[in-house]
Design an enzyme around this catalytic site. Structure first.
Site, short mmCIF file in Angstrom:
data_model
loop_
_atom_site.label_atom_id
_atom_site.label_comp_id
_atom_site.label_asym_id
_atom_site.label_seq_id
_atom_site.Cartn_x
_atom_site.Cartn_y
_atom_site.Cartn_z
N PHE A 10 29.79 45.32 36.04
CA PHE A 10 30.35 46.25 37.03
C PHE A 10 30.46 47.67 36.53
O PHE A 10 30.74 48.58 37.30
CB PHE A 10 31.78 45.82 37.41
CG PHE A 10 31.91 44.35 37.70
CD1 PHE A 10 31.27 43.80 38.80
CD2 PHE A 10 32.67 43.55 36.89
CE1 PHE A 10 31.39 42.46 39.07
CE2 PHE A 10 32.81 42.20 37.16
CZ PHE A 10 32.15 41.65 38.25
N GLU A 43 29.84 50.69 32.98
CA GLU A 43 29.23 51.05 31.70
C GLU A 43 30.33 51.51 30.76
O GLU A 43 31.28 52.16 31.20
CB GLU A 43 28.25 52.20 31.89
CG GLU A 43 26.96 51.76 32.55
CD GLU A 43 26.13 52.94 33.02
OE1 GLU A 43 26.69 54.03 33.25
OE2 GLU A 43 24.91 52.74 33.17
N VAL A 44 30.18 51.17 29.47
CA VAL A 44 31.19 51.61 28.50
C VAL A 44 30.59 52.73 27.65
O VAL A 44 29.48 52.60 27.13
CB VAL A 44 31.67 50.45 27.60
CG1 VAL A 44 32.72 50.94 26.63
CG2 VAL A 44 32.19 49.31 28.44
N ASP A 83 36.04 34.81 31.14
CA ASP A 83 34.67 35.23 30.80
C ASP A 83 34.58 35.44 29.29
O ASP A 83 34.00 36.43 28.83
CB ASP A 83 34.33 36.52 31.56
CG ASP A 83 32.83 36.79 31.60
OD1 ASP A 83 32.05 35.86 31.29
OD2 ASP A 83 32.45 37.93 31.90
N1 ADE Z 1 32.01 48.09 23.85
C1 ADE Z 1 32.78 47.78 24.88
N2 ADE Z 1 34.01 48.25 24.69
C2 ADE Z 1 34.01 48.87 23.50
C3 ADE Z 1 35.01 49.53 22.75
N3 ADE Z 1 36.25 49.64 23.19
N4 ADE Z 1 34.70 50.01 21.53
C4 ADE Z 1 33.45 49.87 21.09
N5 ADE Z 1 32.47 49.27 21.76
C5 ADE Z 1 32.75 48.76 22.96
#
Ligand code: ADE
Length: 542
Positions: free
Chosen positions: A235, A237-238, A358
């Site tokens: 859902f 992107e980080v 999940d």
């Molecule tokens: N990938 C997803 N969330 C993250 C986070 N908080 N720190 C580093 N990589 C991630």
């Protein structure tokens, strides 16, 4: 007279018991402090007057002995501050803390240092957020004027048991003369019960799990610059991002920002609601900072701590680990899941149990100290809310990762009325992650390239094919016999097998796995030291 003396002795023993029950229970229920907790960062504070830190991370200290501390120093022309928890039994900047029972953080210059350094300590929720460089002369009714009152109060409190003892002793004398032994037993039990109840009641008073992490509304958006994508979810992107700390571009804190398009409002809201429960805070759960509605960009943000090592799947792909690392990763993973599932915090406050739903290695992050924290709560469920079984049955089933789905989830035969079923399904997924960690540990012997449970990563496993394997054939990831040459791995694998049992009720709980890890690691330490002493004595014989 002899009988009277006997009875006095009996009453005294009773009193000692009562007082010690009281003292020991008071100890058990001391709560750890909540302190501002930010690594060294630049500050505009010039070590004069009162400075507010811009630290927006508060952390519950690891032990109730710890207090809040802050340090200000000038390093190479830059002013730097840091905030943390600290045990006053240990020196801080080479100094033993003397004023940590204050409610304000009174800065004191540290002598004999090359740099200009100020430190302060205090023992009140987030008290290390305001740094007092000028002497705090508290208005009547606070601080030092309080300290005299506190002293007399402490004197009173410490004399209280003695006073009670004298009164009870006198009453007991009287009672023994008037009533028989039978009548004397009744107040004894009552007293202890009252003590216990009083403690339980006062503890429940703190059971508020209100949301401290409110939505950061559009008027005051945080000064954040998105840098690079570090994760791509269903859902959102980080991004790795910079949270600016001062006027200059150099002073910033790394954070992670999960960016949801406006269409994914429901997932953002679910995750934000899960994170908003302050009782969820735990070292093995990703630390949440705030949520933002970025109206102008039609995006929703969740801002959290950033972990350089990335997710567990990436980490295992790139690293072979040792036995100690396996224990640390596995134990902390189980601790995170146990905390999620628990209806009490480690301090005894009430908390909503949560099912992750999940769990997989891509939803676990590896912290700098090689412990894990859980992330991605987009499909999670608070297990005490009033969703009907129909709503529960429809929620998220189509989007869960088939590879990690428990047999009863694949088959849609979960008992939706029973909250334990959700925890049992999580434990199954956790077992697969524990197997993945073990598969990359040098203690198993020949370590192969990383593969997720049930085959290569690129194979997109669908529910129908998983059903045949997992339900009909009861297939589970392979545990080769060579793995079990190592006592620790052998014990761990038996626990993993108990966690992926076909029958949900037969599975262990996450808390049980936490305890198993402690047992297993101490067994392995004693086995290896036995081996070592056997070797040493063998050497002696030579
Ligand atoms: N990938 C997803 N969330 C993250 C986070 N908080 N720190 C580093 N990589 C991630």
């Amino acid at each position: 007279m002899e009988r009277v003396m006997e009875r006095v002795a009996f009453v005294s023993v009773l009193l000692v018991c009562l007082v010690s029950v009281r003292t020991s229970e008071t100890k058990v229920f001391r709560l750890p402090q909540l302190c501002k907790f930010c690594d060294a960062e630049s500050t505009a504070c010039a070590a004069t007057g009162v400075c507010e830190t811009s630290c927006n991370i508060a952390s519950i200290c690891e032990s109730p002995d710890e207090v809040c501390v802050s340090a200000w120093r000038r390093s190479g022309g830059n002013a730097i501050i840091e905030m943390m928890c600290h045990n006053p039994a240990l020196p801080f900047y080479g100094q033993y803390l003397t004023d940590y029972n204050n409610t304000v953080c009174q800065m004191k210059q540290v002598e004999d240092t090359e740099e200009e350094v100020y430190i302060c300590s205090c023992n009140k929720e987030e008290c290390n957020d305001r740094l007092f460089f000028t002497d705090v002369s508290p208005p009547p009714g606070t601080e030092s004027s309080l300290s005299k009152r506190t002293l007399s109060l402490m004197l009173l409190v410490s004399l209280f048991p003695v006073l009670i003892a004298v009164v009870v002793l006198l009453s007991a004398f009287y009672c023994f003369h008037v009533f028989d032994q039978h009548n004397l037993n009744a107040p004894k039990t009552n007293g202890i019960q009252i003590e216990t109840c009083a403690i339980i009641v006062s503890d429940d008073d703190r059971s508020d799990s209100s949301s401290a992490n409110s939505l950061n509304h559009n008027t005051e958006l945080l000064p954040i610059q998105l840098d690079a994508i570090v994760g791509n979810g269903r859902f959102a992107e980080v991004y790795r991002a910079k949270l600016k700390q001062g006027a200059t571009d150099e002073s910033f804190q790394k954070v992670a920002v999960k960016v949801f398009p406006y269409e994914e409002y429901a997932s953002w809201k679910t995750e934000w609601e899960i994170f908003s429960d302050t009782e969820l805070r735990h070292e093995n759960v990703l630390q949440f900072l705030t949520a933002e509605d970025r109206k102008a960009e039609r995006r929703y943000w969740l801002i959290t701590a950033y972990h350089e090592r990335g997710n567990l799947q990436e980490f295992l792909t790139q690293h072979v680990i040792g036995w100690d690392e396996l224990c640390r990763l596995g134990w902390s993973l189980a601790r995170g899941v146990a905390h999620l599932h628990a209806d009490r915090t480690p301090c005894g406050r009430s908390k909503a149990p949560i099912a992750h739903r999940d769990l997989k290695s891509a939803n676990v992050l590896v912290k700098a100290d090689l412990s894990c924290c859980l992330c991605d709560f987009g499909l999670s469920l608070r297990l005490n809310n009033s969703m009907s079984p129909e709503e529960l049955a429809n929620s998220g089933q189509d989007v869960l990762s088939a590879r990690y789905m428990a047999p009863e989830v694949l088959e849609s035969r979960m008992d939706l009325e029973n909250i334990e079923s959700f925890k049992q399904a999580d434990v199954y997924s956790m077992a697969l992650v524990l197997w993945e960690i073990t598969s990359r540990c040098s203690a198993i012997g020949d370590v192969r390239e990383y593969e997720p449970p049930f085959g290569k990563l690129k194979d997109h496993l669908c529910v129908e094919s998983m059903k045949d394997d997992i339900i009909r054939d009861r297939l589970r990831p392979e545990i080769p016999s060579s793995w079990t040459n190592h006592t620790g791995v052998q014990l761990l694998c038996s626990s993993i097998e108990e966690c992926w049992d076909h029958e949900p009720e037969a599975r262990l709980t996450a808390q049980c796995i936490v305890e198993r890890f402690s047992e297993i690691s101490s067994t392995v330490i004693s086995v290896s030291s036995d081996d070592k002493s056997a070797q040493d004595s063998g050497n002696d014989e030579k």
